[in-house]
Design a protein around this motif. Structure first.
Motif, mmCIF file in Angstrom:
data_model
loop_
_atom_site.group_PDB
_atom_site.id
_atom_site.type_symbol
_atom_site.label_atom_id
_atom_site.label_comp_id
_atom_site.label_asym_id
_atom_site.label_seq_id
_atom_site.Cartn_x
_atom_site.Cartn_y
_atom_site.Cartn_z
ATOM 1 N N ASP A 32 0.820 -1.216 0.000
ATOM 2 C CA ASP A 32 0.000 0.000 0.000
ATOM 3 C C ASP A 32 0.851 1.261 0.000
ATOM 4 O O ASP A 32 0.316 2.365 0.056
ATOM 5 C CB ASP A 32 -0.938 0.011 1.212
ATOM 6 C CG ASP A 32 -1.905 -1.150 1.172
ATOM 7 O OD1 ASP A 32 -2.351 -1.500 0.067
ATOM 8 O OD2 ASP A 32 -2.198 -1.712 2.242
ATOM 9 N N LEU A 33 2.156 1.090 -0.014
ATOM 10 C CA LEU A 33 3.051 2.244 -0.090
ATOM 11 C C LEU A 33 3.440 2.444 -1.541
ATOM 12 O O LEU A 33 4.173 1.626 -2.104
ATOM 13 C CB LEU A 33 4.315 2.020 0.745
ATOM 14 C CG LEU A 33 4.190 2.159 2.250
ATOM 15 C CD1 LEU A 33 5.529 1.874 2.912
ATOM 16 C CD2 LEU A 33 3.696 3.534 2.631
ATOM 17 N N LEU A 34 2.967 3.506 -2.132
ATOM 18 C CA LEU A 34 3.221 3.704 -3.555
ATOM 19 C C LEU A 34 4.707 3.913 -3.830
ATOM 20 O O LEU A 34 5.212 3.547 -4.881
ATOM 21 C CB LEU A 34 2.380 4.867 -4.087
ATOM 22 C CG LEU A 34 0.956 4.451 -4.512
ATOM 23 C CD1 LEU A 34 0.140 3.956 -3.340
ATOM 24 C CD2 LEU A 34 0.238 5.575 -5.223
ATOM 25 N N SER A 35 5.397 4.493 -2.847
ATOM 26 C CA SER A 35 6.843 4.689 -3.001
ATOM 27 C C SER A 35 7.551 3.337 -3.111
ATOM 28 O O SER A 35 8.528 3.181 -3.838
ATOM 29 C CB SER A 35 7.391 5.475 -1.822
ATOM 30 O OG SER A 35 7.000 4.881 -0.599
ATOM 31 N N MET A 38 6.705 1.735 -6.566
ATOM 32 C CA MET A 38 7.446 2.494 -7.572
ATOM 33 C C MET A 38 8.876 1.961 -7.724
ATOM 34 O O MET A 38 9.431 1.953 -8.815
ATOM 35 C CB MET A 38 7.509 3.944 -7.088
ATOM 36 C CG MET A 38 7.493 4.971 -8.141
ATOM 37 S SD MET A 38 7.259 6.544 -7.260
ATOM 38 C CE MET A 38 7.513 7.649 -8.617
ATOM 39 N N GLN A 51 -5.142 1.085 -1.789
ATOM 40 C CA GLN A 51 -5.064 2.494 -2.206
ATOM 41 C C GLN A 51 -5.870 2.708 -3.481
ATOM 42 O O GLN A 51 -5.824 1.882 -4.401
ATOM 43 C CB GLN A 51 -3.608 2.905 -2.455
ATOM 44 C CG GLN A 51 -2.739 2.923 -1.204
ATOM 45 C CD GLN A 51 -2.858 4.205 -0.372
ATOM 46 O OE1 GLN A 51 -3.802 4.985 -0.512
ATOM 47 N NE2 GLN A 51 -1.897 4.396 0.517
ATOM 48 N N HIS A 53 -6.107 6.151 -4.796
ATOM 49 C CA HIS A 53 -5.729 7.458 -5.336
ATOM 50 C C HIS A 53 -5.267 7.322 -6.785
ATOM 51 O O HIS A 53 -4.686 6.310 -7.171
ATOM 52 C CB HIS A 53 -4.598 8.038 -4.484
ATOM 53 C CG HIS A 53 -4.287 9.464 -4.796
ATOM 54 N ND1 HIS A 53 -3.434 9.808 -5.813
ATOM 55 C CD2 HIS A 53 -4.725 10.614 -4.248
ATOM 56 C CE1 HIS A 53 -3.348 11.131 -5.858
ATOM 57 N NE2 HIS A 53 -4.129 11.645 -4.917
ATOM 58 N N ASN A 55 -2.841 8.343 -8.309
ATOM 59 C CA ASN A 55 -1.409 8.082 -8.512
ATOM 60 C C ASN A 55 -1.120 6.600 -8.737
ATOM 61 O O ASN A 55 -0.076 6.259 -9.293
ATOM 62 C CB ASN A 55 -0.593 8.566 -7.299
ATOM 63 C CG ASN A 55 -0.274 10.056 -7.376
ATOM 64 O OD1 ASN A 55 -0.868 10.768 -8.184
ATOM 65 N ND2 ASN A 55 0.640 10.513 -6.548
ATOM 66 N N ILE A 59 1.815 4.967 -11.391
ATOM 67 C CA ILE A 59 2.846 4.023 -10.961
ATOM 68 C C ILE A 59 2.702 2.685 -11.699
ATOM 69 O O ILE A 59 3.694 2.081 -12.107
ATOM 70 C CB ILE A 59 2.824 3.900 -9.426
ATOM 71 C CG1 ILE A 59 3.484 5.170 -8.877
ATOM 72 C CG2 ILE A 59 3.537 2.651 -8.936
ATOM 73 C CD1 ILE A 59 3.159 5.516 -7.485
#
Lengths: 112, 238
Positions: A32-35, A38, A51, A53, A55, A59
């Motif tokens: 769930d951490l887009l970073s 990525m 998630q 969103h 974004n 990604i």
């Protein structure tokens, strides 16, 4: 394994990105951490997340992911749906938890 | 106009992670000792200590701004700084409406108490305050601006609870008044500020920002972030 097969076998809802249903899924990634996604998700992966969103689509496109599976019955917003359609990367939905969906997806992919 | 020092991210003891020493009175005393002209009290998803702190600040000659550190549904932390008491009351209602009521255990997470000026406990919050609201980051931004407030994604260069960790990058259509950073100043298109994010008295003012203002106030701060009429950010200090 194609996105359509996973939709059928895991009883997923197709929320957007119908054009990409023929994409090949070669692995999975749950985060769930887009970073994190990525930096680490492999091309061809189905990404499992709560998630929603917009974004997530940028990604998914950046990492050349095959599909995004949104768990726990969460619904993506219009802007996410729009971008999914533009990118041709399907967003799929399930009421299952991330744990349950990931387990079932892993079983499917590892057998194929 | 002259330079004023401001630290706009300080937790009181109402935040579970805030030390019990962080009473409103202690925060004001420490802020004065650090030479701060303006502070904001920014507890997790609550504004319930703002009014007391504004009053204590007035008495001590320190401008206190009403704020909260809001957790969006994506678990992004943002500072919302409000223009006045009417906006604060409206924002508190909005926070209550979007609360997800995660049960709180003070033994695990710390106390969440409301105190008066003499540090008597006058209330306790029974849900876990920092839990994600049901509102998305877009909705937090919209509500902050609807009330005339400022929307500032917090500690964007931290690996947790930041817009970058949660969303990978800054969505370009988000209306951002400034970005709060902790480390090196990145090359960004937005105004950049530094604040302490203090949870213990010793950390108040450990990072701050100097603003060129006519006087320390919400309106002047907003002008400085926009670079209007000679107001501006002089330097975010580490």
């Amino acid at each position: 394994m194609k996105v359509t097969e996973i939709v059928e076998k895991l009883n997923l809802k197709i929320l957007s990105g119908h054009e990409g249903l023929g994409r090949e899924i070669t692995s999975g990634y749950t985060s769930d951490l887009l970073s994190d996604v990525m930096g680490h998700a492999d091309a061809g992966a189905a990404w499992v997340t709560i998630q929603t969103h917009r974004n997530i689509m940028a990604i998914a496109s950046l990492r050349d992911l095959s599909a995004v599976i949104i768990t726990c019955g969460e619904i993506p917003g219009d802007d996410t749906v729009k971008q999914s359609n533009e990118e041709g990367i399907p967003v799929l939905g399930t009421d299952l938890s991330t744990f349950e969906l990931t387990g079932r997806l892993y079983t499917l992919i590892s057998r194929s | 106009m002259r330079p004023f020092r401001a630290d706009l991210h300080i937790h009181s003891l109402l935040s579970p992670c805030g030390s019990l020493e962080m009473s409103p009175a202690e925060i004001i005393t420490r802020a004065a000792g650090k030479g701060l002209d303006m502070i904001a009290v920014s507890d997790h998803n609550t504004t319930l200590h703002c009014e007391l702190m504004v009053t204590l600040g007035l008495e001590a000659g320190i401008t206190v701004l009403r704020a909260a550190e809001v957790t969006s549904a994506e678990e992004v932390h943002s500072l919302v700084i409000l223009p006045g008491e009417m906006a604060r009351i409206s924002f508190q209602h909005w926070l209550d409406e979007h609360c997800t009521h995660v049960p709180h255990d003070p033994h695990l997470f710390g106390d969440q108490v409301v105190v008066d000026r003499n540090e008597n406990i006058i209330g306790e919050i029974d849900h876990y305050l920092p839990a994600a609201l049901s509102a998305t980051l877009d909705e937090v931004e919209t509500e902050a601006h609807r009330l005339g407030g400022l929307f500032i994604p917090a500690h964007i260069d931290r690996p947790a609870f930041s817009i970058n960790s949660q969303l990978g990058f800054i969505p370009e259509d988000l209306y951002i008044d400034a970005l709060e950073i902790v480390g090196e100043t990145p090359d960004l298109l937005y105004p950049v500020i530094r604040n302490s994010d203090a949870h213990i008295p010793e950390h108040i003012g450990r990072r701050y920002t100097i603003y060129m203002l006519d006087h320390p106030s919400f309106a002047e701060l907003a002008m400085a972030l926009r670079g209007e009429e000679g107001r501006h950010i002089i330097q975010p200090e580490k």
